[in-house]
Design an enzyme around this catalytic site. Structure first.
Site, PDB file in Angstrom:
ATOM      1  N   ASP A 104       0.846  -0.815  -0.054  1.00 13.57           N
ATOM      2  CA  ASP A 104      -0.265   0.019   0.254  1.00 13.57           C
ATOM      3  C   ASP A 104       1.031   1.164   0.380  1.00 13.57           C
ATOM      4  OD1 ASP A 104      -2.316   1.921   0.995  1.00 13.57           O
ATOM      5  OD2 ASP A 104      -3.070   0.200   0.856  1.00 13.57           O
ATOM      6  N   VAL A 129       1.098   1.178  -6.543  1.00 19.56           N
ATOM      7  CA  VAL A 129       0.300   0.170  -8.044  1.00 19.56           C
ATOM      8  C   VAL A 129       0.489   0.784  -9.371  1.00 19.56           C
ATOM      9  CG1 VAL A 129      -1.462  -1.065  -6.339  1.00 19.56           C
ATOM     10  CG2 VAL A 129      -1.948   0.381  -7.731  1.00 19.56           C
ATOM     11  N   TYR A 131     -14.141   6.682 -12.653  1.00 16.64           N
ATOM     12  CA  TYR A 131     -13.934   5.789 -11.277  1.00 16.64           C
ATOM     13  C   TYR A 131     -15.373   4.305 -12.261  1.00 16.64           C
ATOM     14  CZ  TYR A 131     -15.800   2.357  -7.268  1.00 16.64           C
ATOM     15  OH  TYR A 131     -15.638   1.821  -6.276  1.00 16.64           O
ATOM     16  N   THR A 172     -16.029   1.246   4.882  1.00 18.09           N
ATOM     17  CA  THR A 172     -14.523   1.918   5.215  1.00 18.09           C
ATOM     18  C   THR A 172     -14.048   3.479   4.481  1.00 18.09           C
ATOM     19  OG1 THR A 172     -14.454   1.584   2.386  1.00 18.09           O
ATOM     20  CG2 THR A 172     -14.198  -0.734   3.431  1.00 18.09           C
ATOM     21  N   THR A 231     -15.700   5.439   1.684  1.00 14.99           N
ATOM     22  CA  THR A 231     -16.796   6.135   2.198  1.00 14.99           C
ATOM     23  C   THR A 231     -17.166   5.763   3.628  1.00 14.99           C
ATOM     24  OG1 THR A 231     -17.742   3.988   2.608  1.00 14.99           O
ATOM     25  CG2 THR A 231     -18.073   3.870   0.622  1.00 14.99           C
TER      26      THR A 231
HETATM   27  N1  LIG Z   1     -15.772   1.184  -0.464  1.00 15.73           N
HETATM   28  C1  LIG Z   1     -17.125   0.951  -1.108  1.00 15.73           C
HETATM   29  O1  LIG Z   1     -18.295   1.006  -1.008  1.00 15.73           O
HETATM   30  C2  LIG Z   1     -16.593  -0.266  -2.179  1.00 15.73           C
HETATM   31  C3  LIG Z   1     -17.305  -0.100  -3.207  1.00 15.73           C
HETATM   32  C4  LIG Z   1     -17.480  -1.072  -4.243  1.00 15.73           C
HETATM   33  C5  LIG Z   1     -15.962  -1.489  -4.707  1.00 15.73           C
HETATM   34  N2  LIG Z   1     -14.855  -1.005  -3.798  1.00 15.73           N
HETATM   35  C6  LIG Z   1     -13.354  -1.018  -4.409  1.00 15.73           C
HETATM   36  O2  LIG Z   1     -12.626  -1.929  -3.180  1.00 15.73           O
HETATM   37  C7  LIG Z   1     -11.417  -1.517  -3.162  1.00 15.73           C
HETATM   38  C8  LIG Z   1     -11.574  -1.465  -1.672  1.00 15.73           C
HETATM   39  O3  LIG Z   1     -11.824  -0.128  -1.506  1.00 15.73           O
HETATM   40  P1  LIG Z   1     -12.351   0.418  -0.220  1.00 15.73           P
HETATM   41  O4  LIG Z   1     -13.514   0.988   0.281  1.00 15.73           O
HETATM   42  O5  LIG Z   1     -11.473  -0.668   1.062  1.00 15.73           O
HETATM   43  O6  LIG Z   1     -11.086   2.135   0.117  1.00 15.73           O
HETATM   44  P2  LIG Z   1     -10.366   2.993   1.000  1.00 15.73           P
HETATM   45  O7  LIG Z   1      -9.759   3.730  -0.015  1.00 15.73           O
HETATM   46  O8  LIG Z   1     -10.445   2.597   2.711  1.00 15.73           O
HETATM   47  O9  LIG Z   1      -8.887   1.875   1.175  1.00 15.73           O
HETATM   48  C9  LIG Z   1      -7.649   1.701  -0.073  1.00 15.73           C
HETATM   49  C10 LIG Z   1      -7.354   1.669   0.201  1.00 15.73           C
HETATM   50  O10 LIG Z   1      -6.061   1.521  -1.233  1.00 15.73           O
HETATM   51  C11 LIG Z   1      -4.981   2.291  -0.907  1.00 15.73           C
HETATM   52  N3  LIG Z   1      -4.044   2.931  -2.756  1.00 15.73           N
HETATM   53  C12 LIG Z   1      -5.142   4.106  -2.757  1.00 15.73           C
HETATM   54  N4  LIG Z   1      -4.355   4.360  -3.903  1.00 15.73           N
HETATM   55  C13 LIG Z   1      -2.973   3.619  -3.946  1.00 15.73           C
HETATM   56  C14 LIG Z   1      -2.039   3.189  -5.056  1.00 15.73           C
HETATM   57  N5  LIG Z   1      -1.387   4.341  -6.381  1.00 15.73           N
HETATM   58  N6  LIG Z   1      -1.538   2.562  -5.138  1.00 15.73           N
HETATM   59  C15 LIG Z   1      -1.847   1.631  -3.793  1.00 15.73           C
HETATM   60  N7  LIG Z   1      -2.499   1.433  -2.158  1.00 15.73           N
HETATM   61  C16 LIG Z   1      -3.263   2.732  -2.979  1.00 15.73           C
HETATM   62  C17 LIG Z   1      -4.660   3.578  -0.247  1.00 15.73           C
HETATM   63  O11 LIG Z   1      -4.247   4.002   0.826  1.00 15.73           O
HETATM   64  C18 LIG Z   1      -5.867   2.670   1.353  1.00 15.73           C
HETATM   65  O12 LIG Z   1      -5.647   1.621   2.096  1.00 15.73           O
HETATM   66  C19 LIG Z   1     -11.400  -0.128  -4.726  1.00 15.73           C
HETATM   67  O13 LIG Z   1     -10.990  -0.830  -5.588  1.00 15.73           O
HETATM   68  C20 LIG Z   1     -12.522   0.031  -4.063  1.00 15.73           C
HETATM   69  O14 LIG Z   1     -12.961   0.981  -5.585  1.00 15.73           O
HETATM   70  C21 LIG Z   1     -15.178  -0.622  -2.229  1.00 15.73           C
END
Ligand SMILES: NC(=O)c1ccc[n+]([C@@H]2O[C@H](COP(=O)([O-])OP(=O)(O)OC[C@H]3O[C@@H](n4cnc5c(N)ncnc54)[C@H](O)[C@@H]3O)[C@@H](O)[C@H]2O)c1
Length: 257
Positions: free
Chosen positions: A38, A62, A153, A188, A191
């Site tokens: 991360d 990433v 997105y 999370t 959100t």
């Molecule tokens: N939370 C939701 O409701 C939801 C719904 C559908 C999909 N998602 C997807 O689930 C995945 C995780 O989301 P989340 O809710 O846990 O988000 P979050 O923001 O809580 O966690 C995302 C993590 O990704 C890391 N990150 C961001 N950019 C990065 C990069 N360039 N390199 C490495 N790490 C990076 C952040 O530091 C963070 O730790 C995402 O792909 C998101 O699109 C989330």
């Protein structure tokens, strides 16, 4: 613990918090060695320290192919192999289409789509070497249904589905499975403060990272050994409730108008 993942190694991007953290904790609890990757170094290091044995943090953006090589090399040298990759890193900028700047649009594609490309490119040779593996891309129900004010997105999450399918087709001969999990509304840091809408959701609640972790474990384990190129929606029935009825039919299928 089923012990299904004992002796396996998983890399989890975005593993420092949210859905990635939930996945890292669950994989670790099932016996896997876990590499948390991360950009959030403090949170990532803390989580690795909390998990203790069989867990480590490696800084990764990433979008950076070189940094990916480093993560895979670290996993290899610490645990000897890479069996599972969970691509959970993602960003979700909100902006009206008219105000969406080119740079911001490219950035969301870079993280949410190019991140998967770099990840798979980095781990595939190592998985091939050990006779196979499981790659799990975290998409979104936004890859099935548009959300307002999130063109970048939504575009990226539709791309996750295409990418998953194409990669599965190409890597299957090497025993590497590639699947996607599409979460619904999950509580999370991403959100935080979001105005969740659960009225149309079948299970009438927002999900937690632990609700996604079960699907991750399934796709990571041999229980899913004949599943690849699949889109697994884990949304409590959010998409199921999307139909916007203007009138409700009665039990004989007649319109209630
Ligand atoms: N939370 C939701 O409701 C939801 C719904 C559908 C999909 N998602 C997807 O689930 C995945 C995780 O989301 P989340 O809710 O846990 O988000 P979050 O923001 O809580 O966690 C995302 C993590 O990704 C890391 N990150 C961001 N950019 C990065 C990069 N360039 N390199 C490495 N790490 C990076 C952040 O530091 C963070 O730790 C995402 O792909 C998101 O699109 C989330």
């Amino acid at each position: 613990m089923t012990g299904d993942l004992v002796g396996r190694t998983a890399i989890v991007t975005g593993g420092a918090q949210g859905i990635g953290e939930g996945a890292a904790r669950a994989l670790h609890a099932e016996g896997a060695a876990v590499v948390i990757a991360d950009v959030r170094t403090a949170e990532g290091n803390n989580l690795a320290a909390t998990l203790g044995e069989r867990a480590r943090f490696v800084e990764l953006d990433v979008r950076d192919a070189k940094a990916w090589s480093h993560v895979v090399a670290e996993a290899q040298s610490a645990y000897g192999r890479v069996d599972v990759l969970v691509n959970s890193a993602g960003i979700a900028p909100v902006a009206p289409f008219a105000e969406y700047r080119e740079e911001a649009f490219r950035q969301v594609l870079d993280v949410n789509v190019m991140g998967l490309f770099h990840g798979i490119t980095a781990v595939a040779p190592e998985m091939r070497r050990v006779g196979g593996g499981s790659i799990i891309n975290i998409g979104s129900i936004g890859g099935f249904r548009a959300f307002p004010l999130m063109t970048g997105y939504v575009t990226s999450k539709w791309a996750v589905r295409g990418f998953t399918n194409a990669a599965a087709l190409e890597l299957g001969a090497d025993g590497i499975r590639v699947n996607a999990i599409h979460p619904g509304q999950i509580n999370t840091p991403m959100t935080d403060g979001a105005d969740f809408d659960t009225a149309h959701v079948a299970l009438k609640r927002v999900g937690q990272p632990a609700d996604i972790a079960g699907a991750v474990l399934f796709l990571a384990s041999d229980s899913s050994r004949f599943i690849t190129g699949e889109d697994l929606v884990v949304d409590g029935g959010d998409l199921a409730g999307t139909a916007n009825w203007t009138s409700v039919p009665d039990q004989n299928g007649r319109s209630g108008d």
